[in-house]
Every structure is written in C-alpha cells, then in structure tokens.
Design a protein around this motif. Sequence first.
Motif, short mmCIF file in Angstrom:
data_model
loop_
_atom_site.label_atom_id
_atom_site.label_comp_id
_atom_site.label_asym_id
_atom_site.label_seq_id
_atom_site.Cartn_x
_atom_site.Cartn_y
_atom_site.Cartn_z
N PHE A 165 -2.79 -4.27 -4.09
CA PHE A 165 -1.62 -3.48 -4.32
C PHE A 165 -2.04 -2.09 -4.77
O PHE A 165 -2.81 -1.95 -5.76
N VAL A 218 7.17 -3.34 -2.43
CA VAL A 218 6.63 -3.05 -1.08
C VAL A 218 7.69 -2.68 -0.18
O VAL A 218 7.60 -1.65 0.46
N GLY A 265 2.01 -0.15 -1.69
CA GLY A 265 1.55 -0.65 -0.54
C GLY A 265 0.56 -1.82 -0.56
O GLY A 265 0.04 -2.01 -1.64
N LYS A 266 0.65 -2.74 0.35
CA LYS A 266 -0.31 -3.72 0.51
C LYS A 266 -1.67 -3.35 1.17
O LYS A 266 -1.47 -2.65 2.02
#
Lengths: 206, 206
Positions: free
Chosen positions: B121, B103, B109-110
């Motif tokens: 994720f 990240v 990306g979360k």
Amino acid sequence: MAQPPSKDSAPTPDPLQDQPEDQPDATGSDRPGQPLVAPDVADARQRFIEGWGHYGPTWGVNRTMAQIHALLLLAPEPLDAEQVMSALNISRGNANMNLRALVDWGLVGKQLKLGERREFFVAEKDIWQVTKRIARERRKRELQPMLELLGEIKEVGADSPDPHAQALHQSVGRIRRFAGAADKVLDSVLRADETWFFKIFMRLFK
Amino acid sequence: MAQPPSKDSAPTPDPLQDQPEDQPDATGSDRPGQPLVAPDVADARQRFIEGWGHYGPTWGVNRTMAQIHALLLLAPEPLDAEQVMSALNISRGNANMNLRALVDWGLVGKQLKLGERREFFVAEKDIWQVTKRIARERRKRELQPMLELLGEIKEVGADSPDPHAQALHQSVGRIRRFAGAADKVLDSVLRADETWFFKIFMRLFK
DNA sequence: CAAAAGGTTCAGAAGCTTCTGAAAACGCTG
DNA sequence: CAGCGTTTTCAGAAGCTTCTGAACCTTTTG
C-alpha cells in the motif's frame, strides 16, 4: 462517518430521512413525484430539521444540536427550552446541554424578555456568519495545533542519510507548507468582510 | 466531536497525544524546551501519526484509518498489511477493513510487486490531491443531497400569510442561495488545475 | 492435490458518545 | 423565608462505532 465513498451507482445518494420520529406526518400529504402539489409547511419543516440534523455531525456538531439549530433557524421568533423539548421530543437535560453548547459555539443567542424569567433562544440566521463561526473554531482547534506539531518536527531527519528519516522530513515539509497556506487563506477569509469576499468569489467562480 | 468551543484560556490547546500506545518511546530522548536537541526520528514519526489520527475524525475518516494513512505517508516505500498491523498494533481484520476504506476513498493505492503475492500500500503523498479527494466526496455526500432537499421545499410557504410559513420560506431561501454558491465554488476549485488555483490564491492572500 | 500464504468476513466485545430522568440548585416574589 | 418556576447537574441507560480474533475463502506452489 467514514464509510467509504458511495460505490452504489444510485444517482440519488440517500433520502435525508434519519429517524422517522414517530410524530406522525402532521399533514397527510403524500408528496407525489412531480413538485406540482407542494408539500405542506409542517412536512417541509420536518424534512429540513431531519436533513440538518443528519449532516450536523460532519460539521462538528452532533445531531441533536443540529436539530435544535434547525428548529431555531425556522422559528419566526425566539423559543424557550420547553418548546424545543416538545418540538424535538428530547429530555430536559438534553435540551439544556445542547442549547448551551450552541450558545458556546456562537450559533445561538440567549434572549431575555422583560418580565419573563424564562430564557429564549434565537439562531444566528445569517448562514455566512454560521459558517465563519464554525470555520474559526475548527481552525483554532484542529489546524493550528497540527501546524504547531509540524513546526516542532519539521527539522527532524533533515540531514540524515536514512531513507526513513528523509521520507519523514519531506512529508512533514510538504504537509506543513500546505497547512500553512491553508491557514493563511482561512485567516484572510475569516477576517474579510462578507461582501468583499463574495464579490471576489462571485467574480471568479460565477 | 462537538465539544463547545474551548473556553479554557490555555494557549496551547492540547498536546496531540491521544493514546500513549504502550509501545515505549523508541528513543529515550526527552526533548527539552529548546529545539536545540532535535527530537529523534522515531519520536517524531510517532507524534505525527498520533496527531494525524487525532484529527482524522473531524475530516470524516476514523482514527485508525487516519493513523494508517499517516504511517503510509511517512513510509519511504510501500508497506504490506502485516507491517501496518504491527506498526500500529491493530488486528488483522481492522487493518484490512481500514486499508480497504482508504483505497475506496482514493487516499491510498494498492500496489502489486511482481513475484509477490502480498499487496502493498502506498499513500497519495500530494496533500492537495488528498484534500481534493476528501472535498469531492463530501460534496457529493453532504452538500448535494442537502441542496436537493432545499430545492424541493424552496417554494413551500412562499405565499402564505402565516409567519411560520414565511420564516420557513425565507430561511430555506437564504440557505439555499448560500449552499448553491458554495457548491459552485467547490466545483470550480475541484475542477481547477492545482497550479492555477494556487497562483490565484497565493496572489490574493499572500 | 495438499499445504502454505495471504485476504476477507463477521459475531461478539469493548469503548465512546449521547440521552434520560430525577434530584439539586437557583433566583425571584409574595 | 417559603413557594414556585426555571435551569443545571449527573449517574446510569441506551445506542453507535470500532475492534478483535478466529473461521473461512482464494490463490499459489511444492
């Protein structure tokens, strides 16, 4: 390697110092903030070698190898193993191993002086050549095997309704196209004559 | 890293197999030489993940990080930590650490799903974006500090008669010019819009 | 507010890579 | 062919990086 991107807001990422190398600063100059008093030659050498060694690993050569390379880059004439050993404070075996590796990478040449039994070593001083050598190696060792793998699995899942299969097929496809393009670009650049390459680029990116 | 260039004449450098991962081949397919019988999806996934993990370190991300990235690249939808752990057989701590690093690198990306406490994720699937991210990081962390160092010592030895000083000055000068040019090129490319960049390149190197 | 679910941290273990130092091999030369 | 200067090899030591697993912290929910 592989620390996350620097989050610290410090504008100067990190002083290139690595191992302070208890060889004391051969000069005693204590370079002030202003570049008015130029640091002395020995000091600059030292800093260059440390810096080069520090970043070597991210190019694919280990630290000692990079330090030897730096040392040879700065040497006005060929050095023998003994000189390398004492300049960098490394053992005979280590020097031998890394010198050989450098020769294998094509970054350093062996030189024989007539009437001398020792071998002397000279660095390729043209950085563009150095870059090309490294790029060529890495292309062969990394990009091409990966391309081959991608080629082998590129059809898998092409006509399956399963979303996993589809995602696989699409990802592989995208990556393969990209890697293929990169490979072509690299190939062209590596074949190209230096001046040709630079001419185009300097025009494009000046 | 840093083995000397492959001297072995084997045309197929190395099967990307890394750790056989005692998770047995989920398929049982024994892919024959001909690509007539396409290897099965699970097998291809596995091979891709292993390959990606194998070369990750040479890009600056460690193996596990690269494997997680590969896993997410192939996933049709976001995965949570648990899934990553079990798919790759790694511990909770390890998964957490490497996911966070991904990240931080901007490669993953979360994602929060409403009504879900878990974090999910997703990988950046556009490889050109991935490449840019990595290049940007490495430029900041490696190229620019080196340039700064070179700038600081570029004048040293300029007007000394000592051959060591001269060699230093010349080498530093050459390298600095090259690195400066590379930095400019990188900067332009990284700023540039993807399609613009590709248009030019595809024309030049097709 | 207790329990549950998830995320984070970290000390020690495991695994890799690199380095050393000494011994062995090499290849001249007298 | 003995002696010497040099290079090569390699087993073990040292050092780094990564991984684990369990404890800890935080947030949600019954």
